[in-house]
Design a protein around this motif. Sequence first.
Motif, short mmCIF file in Angstrom:
data_model
loop_
_atom_site.label_atom_id
_atom_site.label_comp_id
_atom_site.label_asym_id
_atom_site.label_seq_id
_atom_site.Cartn_x
_atom_site.Cartn_y
_atom_site.Cartn_z
N ALA A 119 0.83 -1.21 0.00
CA ALA A 119 0.00 0.00 0.00
C ALA A 119 0.86 1.26 0.00
O ALA A 119 0.61 2.20 -0.76
N LEU A 120 1.90 1.28 0.83
CA LEU A 120 2.78 2.45 0.90
C LEU A 120 3.47 2.68 -0.44
O LEU A 120 3.51 3.81 -0.94
N MET A 121 4.00 1.63 -1.03
CA MET A 121 4.71 1.79 -2.31
C MET A 121 3.76 2.18 -3.43
O MET A 121 4.09 3.02 -4.27
N ALA A 122 2.56 1.62 -3.45
CA ALA A 122 1.58 1.96 -4.49
C ALA A 122 1.18 3.42 -4.39
O ALA A 122 1.14 4.15 -5.40
N ILE A 123 0.90 3.88 -3.18
CA ILE A 123 0.52 5.28 -3.00
C ILE A 123 1.70 6.19 -3.32
O ILE A 123 1.54 7.23 -3.94
N ALA A 124 2.90 5.79 -2.93
CA ALA A 124 4.09 6.59 -3.22
C ALA A 124 4.29 6.74 -4.73
O ALA A 124 4.61 7.83 -5.22
N VAL A 125 4.10 5.65 -5.46
CA VAL A 125 4.24 5.72 -6.92
C VAL A 125 3.21 6.69 -7.50
O VAL A 125 3.53 7.54 -8.34
N LEU A 126 1.97 6.61 -7.04
CA LEU A 126 0.93 7.51 -7.54
C LEU A 126 1.20 8.97 -7.17
O LEU A 126 0.92 9.87 -7.95
N VAL A 127 1.76 9.20 -5.99
CA VAL A 127 2.01 10.57 -5.54
C VAL A 127 3.22 11.17 -6.25
O VAL A 127 3.19 12.31 -6.69
N PHE A 128 4.30 10.40 -6.37
CA PHE A 128 5.56 10.97 -6.83
C PHE A 128 5.82 10.86 -8.33
O PHE A 128 6.69 11.53 -8.85
N PHE A 129 5.08 10.01 -9.04
CA PHE A 129 5.30 9.90 -10.48
C PHE A 129 4.33 10.79 -11.23
O PHE A 129 3.25 11.09 -10.77
N GLN A 146 -1.31 11.98 1.16
CA GLN A 146 -1.98 10.69 0.96
C GLN A 146 -1.18 9.56 1.61
O GLN A 146 -1.71 8.50 1.92
N ILE A 147 0.09 9.78 1.83
CA ILE A 147 0.99 8.77 2.40
C ILE A 147 0.82 8.67 3.91
O ILE A 147 1.09 7.62 4.50
N LEU A 148 0.37 9.72 4.55
CA LEU A 148 0.35 9.77 6.01
C LEU A 148 -0.45 8.66 6.69
O LEU A 148 0.03 8.07 7.65
N PRO A 149 -1.65 8.31 6.24
CA PRO A 149 -2.37 7.25 6.96
C PRO A 149 -1.61 5.92 6.98
O PRO A 149 -1.58 5.22 8.00
N ILE A 150 -0.96 5.58 5.87
CA ILE A 150 -0.20 4.32 5.82
C ILE A 150 1.01 4.40 6.74
O ILE A 150 1.33 3.43 7.43
N THR A 151 1.69 5.54 6.75
CA THR A 151 2.87 5.65 7.62
C THR A 151 2.48 5.60 9.10
O THR A 151 3.21 5.05 9.91
N VAL A 152 1.33 6.17 9.44
CA VAL A 152 0.86 6.07 10.83
C VAL A 152 0.54 4.62 11.17
O VAL A 152 0.91 4.12 12.25
N TRP A 153 -0.12 3.91 10.27
CA TRP A 153 -0.40 2.48 10.47
C TRP A 153 0.89 1.72 10.72
O TRP A 153 1.01 0.94 11.68
N ILE A 154 1.88 1.95 9.88
CA ILE A 154 3.16 1.25 10.03
C ILE A 154 3.82 1.61 11.35
O ILE A 154 4.35 0.75 12.06
N ALA A 155 3.80 2.89 11.71
CA ALA A 155 4.43 3.32 12.96
C ALA A 155 3.79 2.66 14.18
O ALA A 155 4.48 2.21 15.09
N ILE A 156 2.46 2.60 14.19
CA ILE A 156 1.76 2.02 15.34
C ILE A 156 1.95 0.51 15.41
O ILE A 156 2.19 -0.06 16.46
N ARG A 157 1.86 -0.15 14.28
CA ARG A 157 1.87 -1.62 14.27
C ARG A 157 3.27 -2.24 14.21
O ARG A 157 3.46 -3.35 14.67
N PHE A 158 4.27 -1.52 13.66
CA PHE A 158 5.55 -2.16 13.43
C PHE A 158 6.73 -1.44 14.09
O PHE A 158 7.88 -1.81 13.87
N GLY A 159 6.46 -0.43 14.89
CA GLY A 159 7.49 0.18 15.72
C GLY A 159 8.60 0.87 14.94
O GLY A 159 8.46 1.19 13.77
N THR A 160 9.71 1.06 15.64
CA THR A 160 10.83 1.81 15.09
C THR A 160 11.42 1.13 13.87
O THR A 160 11.73 1.78 12.88
#
Length: 176
Positions: A119-129, A146-160
């Motif tokens: 999800a992060l890579m797909a949204i990043a491709v859409l945002v940056f290309f 658009q990237i922020l919700p995915i990064t928050v999910w990753i931060a909460i669930r997968f830590g540092t």
Amino acid sequence: VAPLVALMLSALGAGEGLLIAWLLPRWRDDIRRLAGVSSIFVLAGGAAVGAALVGLVGTSIITAYWPADALDVWVVWTWGHTLGVMLYVPPWLAWSQRTPARPSRSAARTIEATLATVALMAIAVLVFFEGLDGLPKSRFLSLPYQILPITVWIAIRFGTRGTSLAMAALSIVAVW
């Protein structure tokens, strides 16, 4: 660019990041764990000071080979390398810990990590290309938040560890 000059600048930039990554945890132990807001400020400050100092050498090399304003070169070097250190030192610190906190390795956790990454890579491709295969880029998808919700999910669930890897991967897509 002469290959020798490019090699010198690359080695200087890589060595700068490695030196900062090596020095910061020896200066403040909490940096190793990125254990709070103060450690982020120390990381940012250490990155800026280190990049500014090494930038003096980089600037002298660059301005010796190309006609350029030394102050402009130094400012670009300092900001660019500060951001580089802030992006790539956290994964190095998180993954070099002797006793890292390891999340459970269940199939569900692996699937979640895979989905988050895709999800992060797909949204990043859409945002940056600038559009894909000739399709014009949507104004809605060009907004980086658009990237922020995915990064928050990753931060909460997968830590540092997860967050630092996600930010490094995201920066590679953005630069690409």
